[in-house]
Write a protein that holds these residues in place. Structure first.
Motif, PDB file in Angstrom:
ATOM      1  N   VAL A   1      14.140  84.079  11.307  1.00 44.35           N
ATOM      2  CA  VAL A   1      15.137  83.771  12.332  1.00 44.35           C
ATOM      3  C   VAL A   1      16.079  82.724  11.753  1.00 44.35           C
ATOM      4  O   VAL A   1      15.681  81.585  11.484  1.00 44.35           O
ATOM      5  CB  VAL A   1      14.484  83.258  13.629  1.00 44.35           C
ATOM      6  N   LEU A   2      17.343  83.099  11.538  1.00 39.78           N
ATOM      7  CA  LEU A   2      18.327  82.235  10.904  1.00 39.78           C
ATOM      8  C   LEU A   2      19.331  81.733  11.932  1.00 39.78           C
ATOM      9  O   LEU A   2      19.752  82.485  12.817  1.00 39.78           O
ATOM     10  CB  LEU A   2      19.046  83.002   9.784  1.00 39.78           C
ATOM     11  N   LYS A   3      19.700  80.488  11.806  1.00 39.33           N
ATOM     12  CA  LYS A   3      20.635  79.874  12.753  1.00 39.33           C
ATOM     13  C   LYS A   3      22.073  80.146  12.322  1.00 39.33           C
ATOM     14  O   LYS A   3      22.729  79.321  11.693  1.00 39.33           O
ATOM     15  CB  LYS A   3      20.370  78.375  12.853  1.00 39.33           C
ATOM     16  N   VAL A   4      22.565  81.308  12.638  1.00 40.55           N
ATOM     17  CA  VAL A   4      23.924  81.700  12.290  1.00 40.55           C
ATOM     18  C   VAL A   4      24.835  81.430  13.490  1.00 40.55           C
ATOM     19  O   VAL A   4      24.590  81.935  14.586  1.00 40.55           O
ATOM     20  CB  VAL A   4      23.993  83.188  11.904  1.00 40.55           C
ATOM     21  N   GLU A   5      25.868  80.642  13.258  1.00 41.35           N
ATOM     22  CA  GLU A   5      26.810  80.353  14.339  1.00 41.35           C
ATOM     23  C   GLU A   5      27.853  81.474  14.422  1.00 41.35           C
ATOM     24  O   GLU A   5      28.560  81.746  13.442  1.00 41.35           O
ATOM     25  CB  GLU A   5      27.512  79.018  14.091  1.00 41.35           C
ATOM     26  N   PRO A   6      27.971  82.149  15.554  1.00 42.08           N
ATOM     27  CA  PRO A   6      28.945  83.247  15.658  1.00 42.08           C
ATOM     28  C   PRO A   6      30.370  82.746  15.493  1.00 42.08           C
ATOM     29  O   PRO A   6      30.717  81.646  15.925  1.00 42.08           O
ATOM     30  CB  PRO A   6      28.711  83.802  17.068  1.00 42.08           C
ATOM     31  N   VAL A   7      31.207  83.551  14.863  1.00 44.20           N
ATOM     32  CA  VAL A   7      32.650  83.307  14.792  1.00 44.20           C
ATOM     33  C   VAL A   7      33.311  84.310  15.720  1.00 44.20           C
ATOM     34  O   VAL A   7      33.247  85.520  15.486  1.00 44.20           O
ATOM     35  CB  VAL A   7      33.178  83.461  13.351  1.00 44.20           C
ATOM     36  N   LEU A   8      33.904  83.823  16.783  1.00 47.08           N
ATOM     37  CA  LEU A   8      34.493  84.705  17.790  1.00 47.08           C
ATOM     38  C   LEU A   8      35.850  85.224  17.318  1.00 47.08           C
ATOM     39  O   LEU A   8      36.666  84.473  16.790  1.00 47.08           O
ATOM     40  CB  LEU A   8      34.623  83.971  19.116  1.00 47.08           C
ATOM     41  N   GLN A   9      36.098  86.505  17.539  1.00 47.36           N
ATOM     42  CA  GLN A   9      37.310  87.136  17.047  1.00 47.36           C
ATOM     43  C   GLN A   9      38.502  86.971  17.980  1.00 47.36           C
ATOM     44  O   GLN A   9      39.651  86.983  17.508  1.00 47.36           O
ATOM     45  CB  GLN A   9      37.062  88.625  16.802  1.00 47.36           C
ATOM     46  N   ASN A  10      38.271  86.820  19.256  1.00 44.86           N
ATOM     47  CA  ASN A  10      39.380  86.684  20.203  1.00 44.86           C
ATOM     48  C   ASN A  10      39.787  85.222  20.350  1.00 44.86           C
ATOM     49  O   ASN A  10      38.947  84.317  20.234  1.00 44.86           O
ATOM     50  CB  ASN A  10      38.981  87.241  21.574  1.00 44.86           C
ATOM     51  N   PRO A  11      41.052  84.960  20.590  1.00 41.08           N
ATOM     52  CA  PRO A  11      42.141  85.921  20.836  1.00 41.08           C
ATOM     53  C   PRO A  11      42.908  86.341  19.581  1.00 41.08           C
ATOM     54  O   PRO A  11      43.759  87.214  19.656  1.00 41.08           O
ATOM     55  CB  PRO A  11      43.050  85.145  21.772  1.00 41.08           C
TER      56      PRO A  11
ATOM     57  N   LEU B   1      16.437  95.270   5.755  1.00 38.73           N
ATOM     58  CA  LEU B   1      17.185  94.192   6.412  1.00 38.73           C
ATOM     59  C   LEU B   1      16.263  93.023   6.763  1.00 38.73           C
ATOM     60  O   LEU B   1      16.640  91.852   6.618  1.00 38.73           O
ATOM     61  CB  LEU B   1      17.872  94.722   7.678  1.00 38.73           C
ATOM     62  N   GLU B   2      15.073  93.327   7.220  1.00 38.07           N
ATOM     63  CA  GLU B   2      14.104  92.269   7.532  1.00 38.07           C
ATOM     64  C   GLU B   2      13.735  91.482   6.275  1.00 38.07           C
ATOM     65  O   GLU B   2      13.530  90.250   6.346  1.00 38.07           O
ATOM     66  CB  GLU B   2      12.856  92.875   8.170  1.00 38.07           C
ATOM     67  N   ASP B   3      13.658  92.163   5.144  1.00 36.88           N
ATOM     68  CA  ASP B   3      13.374  91.457   3.897  1.00 36.88           C
ATOM     69  C   ASP B   3      14.500  90.484   3.565  1.00 36.88           C
ATOM     70  O   ASP B   3      14.251  89.372   3.058  1.00 36.88           O
ATOM     71  CB  ASP B   3      13.193  92.454   2.749  1.00 36.88           C
ATOM     72  N   ARG B   4      15.729  90.885   3.820  1.00 33.80           N
ATOM     73  CA  ARG B   4      16.870  89.984   3.593  1.00 33.80           C
ATOM     74  C   ARG B   4      16.764  88.748   4.487  1.00 33.80           C
ATOM     75  O   ARG B   4      17.020  87.620   4.054  1.00 33.80           O
ATOM     76  CB  ARG B   4      18.176  90.727   3.867  1.00 33.80           C
ATOM     77  N   LEU B   5      16.424  88.965   5.737  1.00 34.66           N
ATOM     78  CA  LEU B   5      16.280  87.836   6.660  1.00 34.66           C
ATOM     79  C   LEU B   5      15.180  86.890   6.190  1.00 34.66           C
ATOM     80  O   LEU B   5      15.328  85.660   6.244  1.00 34.66           O
ATOM     81  CB  LEU B   5      15.971  88.352   8.070  1.00 34.66           C
ATOM     82  N   ALA B   6      14.058  87.457   5.733  1.00 30.57           N
ATOM     83  CA  ALA B   6      12.951  86.628   5.253  1.00 30.57           C
ATOM     84  C   ALA B   6      13.363  85.816   4.037  1.00 30.57           C
ATOM     85  O   ALA B   6      12.832  84.720   3.798  1.00 30.57           O
ATOM     86  CB  ALA B   6      11.748  87.507   4.916  1.00 30.57           C
ATOM     87  N   ALA B   7      14.330  86.324   3.256  1.00 23.09           N
ATOM     88  CA  ALA B   7      14.825  85.600   2.083  1.00 23.09           C
ATOM     89  C   ALA B   7      15.925  84.613   2.449  1.00 23.09           C
ATOM     90  O   ALA B   7      16.509  83.974   1.561  1.00 23.09           O
ATOM     91  CB  ALA B   7      15.336  86.596   1.050  1.00 23.09           C
ATOM     92  N   GLY B   8      16.235  84.475   3.758  1.00 21.41           N
ATOM     93  CA  GLY B   8      17.252  83.520   4.191  1.00 21.41           C
ATOM     94  C   GLY B   8      18.660  84.047   4.146  1.00 21.41           C
ATOM     95  O   GLY B   8      19.619  83.266   4.103  1.00 21.41           O
ATOM     96  N   GLN B   9      18.835  85.383   4.178  1.00 24.83           N
ATOM     97  CA  GLN B   9      20.164  85.984   4.125  1.00 24.83           C
ATOM     98  C   GLN B   9      20.448  86.770   5.400  1.00 24.83           C
ATOM     99  O   GLN B   9      19.857  87.836   5.618  1.00 24.83           O
ATOM    100  CB  GLN B   9      20.271  86.927   2.918  1.00 24.83           C
TER     101      GLN B   9
ATOM    102  N   LEU C   1      28.863  93.170  13.559  1.00 23.12           N
ATOM    103  CA  LEU C   1      28.260  91.905  13.977  1.00 23.12           C
ATOM    104  C   LEU C   1      27.200  91.493  12.959  1.00 23.12           C
ATOM    105  O   LEU C   1      26.963  92.194  11.990  1.00 23.12           O
ATOM    106  CB  LEU C   1      27.683  92.015  15.392  1.00 23.12           C
ATOM    107  N   VAL C   2      26.586  90.340  13.190  1.00 22.11           N
ATOM    108  CA  VAL C   2      25.632  89.793  12.225  1.00 22.11           C
ATOM    109  C   VAL C   2      24.225  89.844  12.798  1.00 22.11           C
ATOM    110  O   VAL C   2      23.979  89.362  13.916  1.00 22.11           O
ATOM    111  CB  VAL C   2      25.997  88.339  11.857  1.00 22.11           C
ATOM    112  N   LEU C   3      23.316  90.433  12.034  1.00 19.75           N
ATOM    113  CA  LEU C   3      21.893  90.391  12.362  1.00 19.75           C
ATOM    114  C   LEU C   3      21.349  89.069  11.814  1.00 19.75           C
ATOM    115  O   LEU C   3      21.320  88.856  10.602  1.00 19.75           O
ATOM    116  CB  LEU C   3      21.160  91.578  11.744  1.00 19.75           C
ATOM    117  N   ALA C   4      20.923  88.172  12.715  1.00 21.19           N
ATOM    118  CA  ALA C   4      20.506  86.832  12.314  1.00 21.19           C
ATOM    119  C   ALA C   4      19.004  86.623  12.338  1.00 21.19           C
ATOM    120  O   ALA C   4      18.520  85.593  11.862  1.00 21.19           O
ATOM    121  CB  ALA C   4      21.174  85.790  13.217  1.00 21.19           C
ATOM    122  N   GLY C   5      18.248  87.560  12.917  1.00 21.12           N
ATOM    123  CA  GLY C   5      16.806  87.374  12.938  1.00 21.12           C
ATOM    124  C   GLY C   5      16.105  88.434  13.750  1.00 21.12           C
ATOM    125  O   GLY C   5      16.737  89.181  14.516  1.00 21.12           O
ATOM    126  N   VAL C   6      14.820  88.478  13.578  1.00 14.92           N
ATOM    127  CA  VAL C   6      13.960  89.363  14.353  1.00 14.92           C
ATOM    128  C   VAL C   6      12.838  88.504  14.918  1.00 14.92           C
ATOM    129  O   VAL C   6      12.113  87.840  14.171  1.00 14.92           O
ATOM    130  CB  VAL C   6      13.391  90.516  13.503  1.00 14.92           C
TER     131      VAL C   6
END
Length: 320
Positions: free
Chosen positions: A123-133, A232-240, A278-283
C-alpha cells in the motif's frame, strides 16, 4: 637672600636699641642636607615624570581609546553569529512546516482510502494529481505527474500534456476526419472539454522518459502493457505505483460510435467513450486503492478492477 644677625658688644645696649642687621655675603643657595639614613636603609627613589606635551592625552586615556576597535569587532562578530543563528532557525522552521504539510497530506490520503496512517505492505501513499479544471481530458498526464511526484520528481501535468507527451490534432477533408493512432500519440487537445480524447501507454512512456532525461533523473518509465494483475502486485510490493488504463465510471468499457476518425494506416478507428487513466496505489484485502485524477483517493473491489483492467487491454506503465 638670607640675612644673618651678629650680636656684638653693642648688644649690651639697653633693650630696643638694636643695630641694623648687617647683610651676609651671598654665598649661593644652600640646599638642605639629606636626612640621615639608618644602617641598611635604602635611599628613597624618585621617578622623574616629564610633563605631558601640549595637546597630548594622558597614556591612560590613550589606552582606553585603543580598546574601542576590539570592542566593535567583538560586537560585529556577535551580530553575525546572531544573524546566522536566525537563518538556521528559519530553515529548521521551514523544514518542520514542510514535514507537517506532507504528513497532513499522507493522513488525508489515508482517511480517503479508509486505511491506517502506517501503510501495509503493498500500500503506497500516492497523492492524486487532479486533472480538472486545466486538463478535462488529460488523465494520462495527471497520472504521470502523480507517479513522478511519488518518485520525488516535480512536474506540471499541463506541461507534460502539452509539451512532452506526443499529441496530434484532428484534420478534416470533406466529411472525413483524420487523427493519430492512440498507440503513437494523444488525439486532440487535452485542455479542451470537447476536443480531446486520449492515448495509450507508449506515448506517455516516450514523453515521461524525455522529461526525466531533461531534468537529469536516472528514473525511466516502462511500458507494462500485457502485465497480469499479479505482476502489478509485484510492482506495488517493490514500492512502485502503476498507472493503468481504466474507465471513468468504474464500469465496463464502452465505445463511442458517433465520433470516429481515420488512422494514418487508413483504418477507421472507433474510440472508447469512458476511457480513463489512473494510478493503482495498493491492494488491501479484497480492495484496490486508486489515485484517480477525477475522484481523488478511491477504492474498488479487486474483482471489478481485474475485470475492467483486462477489458481495457491490460495497459499499464511504471517508473523504475
Amino acid at each position: 637672600m638670607q640675612t644673618r644677625v651678629i650680636r656684638t658688644a653693642a648688644a649690651l645696649r639697653p633693650a630696643g636699641e638694636w643695630e641694623q642687621p648687617i647683610p651676609w655675603p651671598d654665598a649661593g643657595r644652600v640646599e638642605p642636607a639629606a636626612p640621615l639614613r639608618r644602617p641598611g636603609q635604602r635611599p628613597e627613589t624618585h621617578v622623574y615624570r616629564a610633563p605631558a606635551a601640549p595637546g597630548r592625552r594622558p597614556a591612560a586615556r590613550r589606552r582606553k581609546k585603543s580598546l574601542l576597535p576590539g570592542a566593535l569587532a567583538r560586537l560585529a562578530v556577535l551580530a553575525l553569529c546572531g544573524w546566522a543563528l536566525t537563518l538556521v532557525l528559519q530553515a529548521a522552521a521551514g523544514a518542520l512546516t514542510e514535514g507537517v504539510h506532507r504528513a497532513g497530506a499522507l493522513l488525508s490520503i489515508a482517511d480517503a482510502w479508509g486505511v491506517d496512517a502506517a501503510p501495509a505492505a503493498g500500500v503506497l501513499k500516492v497523492e492524486p494529481v487532479l486533472q480538472n479544471p486545466a486538463l478535462p481530458n488529460g488523465c494520462e498526464a495527471a497520472s504521470l505527474a502523480a507517479l513522478l511526484g511519488y518518485a520525488g520528481v516535480e512536474a506540471d501535468p499541463v506541461e507534460l500534456a502539452m509539451e512532452w507527451i506526443p499529441r496530434q490534432e484532428f484534420s478534416y477533408s470533406g466529411p472525413d476526419r483524420f487523427g493519430p493512432d492512440p498507440e503513437e500519440a494523444y488525439a486532440g487537445d487535452p485542455t479542451s472539454a470537447s476536443g480531446g480524447w486520449y492515448c495509450f501507454a507508449p506515448p506517455v512512456v516516450e514523453g515521461a522518459n524525455a522529461y526525466l532525461a531533461f531534468v537529469g533523473s536516472d528514473l525511466r518509465a516502462k511500458d507494462l502493457t500485457g502485465a497480469t494483475f499479479a505482476a502489478l502486485e509485484d510492482r506495488l510490493a517493490a514500492g512502485q505505483p502503476v498507472a493503468v488504463w481504466f474507465t471513468q465510471d468504474y464500469e465496463d468499457p464502452r465505445l463511442n460510435e458517433s465520433f470516429t476518425w481515420t488512422l494514418p494506416s487508413g483504418e477507421q478507428y472507433t474510440p472508447y467513450a469512458n476511457l480513463h487513466c489512473l494510478v493503482l496505489a495498493g491492494v488491501e484485502g479484497s480492495d484496490c486503492l486508486l489515485a484517480d485524477p477525477l475522484a481523488g483517493s478511491t477504492r474498488v473491489d479487486k474483482a471489478t478492477f481485474e475485470r475492467i483492467y483486462t477489458a481495457m487491454g491490460s495497459r499499464a506503465l511504471a517508473l523504475g
